[in-house]
Scaffold this motif. Structure first.
Motif, PDB file in Angstrom:
ATOM      1  N   GLN A  53      -8.613  12.614   4.325  1.00  0.00           N
ATOM      2  CA  GLN A  53      -9.544  11.630   3.769  1.00  0.00           C
ATOM      3  C   GLN A  53      -9.356  11.496   2.259  1.00  0.00           C
ATOM      4  N   VAL A  54      -9.242  12.628   1.574  1.00  0.00           N
ATOM      5  CA  VAL A  54      -9.021  12.607   0.125  1.00  0.00           C
ATOM      6  C   VAL A  54      -7.709  11.901  -0.204  1.00  0.00           C
ATOM      7  N   ASN A  90      -3.566  19.289  -3.554  1.00  0.00           N
ATOM      8  CA  ASN A  90      -3.602  18.401  -2.395  1.00  0.00           C
ATOM      9  C   ASN A  90      -2.971  17.043  -2.710  1.00  0.00           C
ATOM     10  N   ARG A  91      -2.905  16.736  -3.990  1.00  0.00           N
ATOM     11  CA  ARG A  91      -2.244  15.497  -4.434  1.00  0.00           C
ATOM     12  C   ARG A  91      -0.757  15.729  -4.710  1.00  0.00           C
ATOM     13  N   GLU A 131      -8.358   8.059   0.264  1.00  0.00           N
ATOM     14  CA  GLU A 131      -9.295   7.415  -0.659  1.00  0.00           C
ATOM     15  C   GLU A 131      -8.894   7.592  -2.119  1.00  0.00           C
ATOM     16  N   LYS A 132      -8.334   8.727  -2.465  1.00  0.00           N
ATOM     17  CA  LYS A 132      -7.794   9.022  -3.791  1.00  0.00           C
ATOM     18  C   LYS A 132      -8.860   8.970  -4.881  1.00  0.00           C
ATOM     19  N   ARG A 133      -8.530   9.520  -5.996  1.00  0.00           N
ATOM     20  CA  ARG A 133      -9.349   9.381  -7.200  1.00  0.00           C
ATOM     21  C   ARG A 133      -8.811   8.189  -7.982  1.00  0.00           C
ATOM     22  N   TYR A 187      -0.538  10.803  -2.307  1.00  0.00           N
ATOM     23  CA  TYR A 187      -1.043  12.159  -2.187  1.00  0.00           C
ATOM     24  C   TYR A 187      -0.246  12.950  -1.139  1.00  0.00           C
ATOM     25  N   ALA A 231      -8.683  19.402  -4.337  1.00  0.00           N
ATOM     26  CA  ALA A 231      -8.569  18.134  -3.623  1.00  0.00           C
ATOM     27  C   ALA A 231      -7.663  17.137  -4.336  1.00  0.00           C
ATOM     28  N   HIS A 232      -7.807  17.051  -5.667  1.00  0.00           N
ATOM     29  CA  HIS A 232      -7.005  16.083  -6.429  1.00  0.00           C
ATOM     30  C   HIS A 232      -5.955  16.779  -7.292  1.00  0.00           C
ATOM     31  N   TRP A 290     -10.642  16.520   5.975  1.00  0.00           N
ATOM     32  CA  TRP A 290     -10.984  16.381   4.566  1.00  0.00           C
ATOM     33  C   TRP A 290      -9.751  16.122   3.711  1.00  0.00           C
ATOM     34  N   ARG A 291      -8.705  16.907   3.904  1.00  0.00           N
ATOM     35  CA  ARG A 291      -7.517  16.739   3.060  1.00  0.00           C
ATOM     36  C   ARG A 291      -6.916  15.349   3.255  1.00  0.00           C
TER      37      ARG A 291
END
Length: 236
Positions: free
Chosen positions: A23-24, A65-66, A27-29, A37, A61-62, A20-21
């Motif tokens: 993938q985030v 994790n970023r 893909e990013k926001r 990230y 996540a953002h 998950w970390r």
């Protein structure tokens, strides 16, 4: 503490969290598409000789994790650091990125889970597996007070405190905002404080206000004996 933090960021013990970390981070926001990230476990933040420990839940996540730094880059962190600055525990009221100059005063921030979990919900197994890092971190610290943000962190921390030599009563004390329990121990007494988590769900609805957060921070800092900043004073 530096060696522990360096080992922590290479941890891949929880497959779901690793997937998950990362993938985030790929893909990013959209708002952060031009940023790289962190996408790894996030170590604790603050001096190794801190007498006050703040325990959260897990990196956002953002947010962390970023940015790679606890509570940095999200609205929960905005609320927490503004309150810490207001009571003299942080040199500035904002935390934007890891190199923004923020320093904590006599305080360290950590979490029972160091990787961003899906839906902000680690599993009990992930909490237990990551608990080894919390135990190792606590063994290096000499806290006089701990402020726990939310019931998840409270439940995760109590057995760790017991393993570290503090006497946790039975039945275990229940989490509540403003809860205060003094735990006797081999390394001296430890003051344990509960505070609602600085999540958007709590702060947007008014369940947790800045005044409520500052009040618990102030009590915890007093119990820890932290020499806090006063307005206009810098960390030496």
């Amino acid at each position: 503490m530096g060696e522990l933090d360096a080992a922590l960021v290479d941890c891949r013990a929880c497959p779901r969290l690793v997937a998950w970390r990362e993938q985030v981070a790929r893909e990013k926001r959209a708002a952060f598409r031009d940023q790289e990230y962190w996408g790894r476990p996030v170590p604790g933040l603050g001096p190794a000789d801190a007498s006050l420990l703040i325990v959260g839940l897990a990196p956002a996540a953002h947010g962390a994790n970023r940015t790679g730094r606890m509570f940095t880059g999200d609205r929960s962190g905005d609320v927490l650091f503004a309150a810490m600055h207001a009571v003299g525990l942080a040199t500035q009221p904002t935390a934007v990125h890891a190199g923004d100059g923020l320093e904590l005063v006599g305080t360290r921030i950590t979490a029972p889970v160091h990787c961003a979990p899906p839906d902000n919900k680690p599993t009990p197994d992930e909490r237990e597996r990551c608990g080894g890092w919390l135990r190792a971190e606590l063994a290096l610290l000499r806290p006089r007070a701990v402020m726990v943000l939310g019931g998840f962190g409270w439940q995760a921390l109590l057995p760790v405190l017991a393993d570290a030599g503090w006497a946790v009563p039975r039945p275990r004390p229940k989490f509540a905002h403003g809860a205060h329990v003094e735990l006797p121990g081999e390394r001296g007494p430890l003051h344990l404080f509960g505070c609602y988590h600085v999540s958007q769900q709590n702060t947007f609805t008014g369940r947790l206000t800045p005044a409520m957060l500052e009040q618990v921070l102030d009590r915890a800092a007093q119990a820890a004996g932290v020499s806090r900043l006063t307005p206009g004073r810098e960390v030496s």
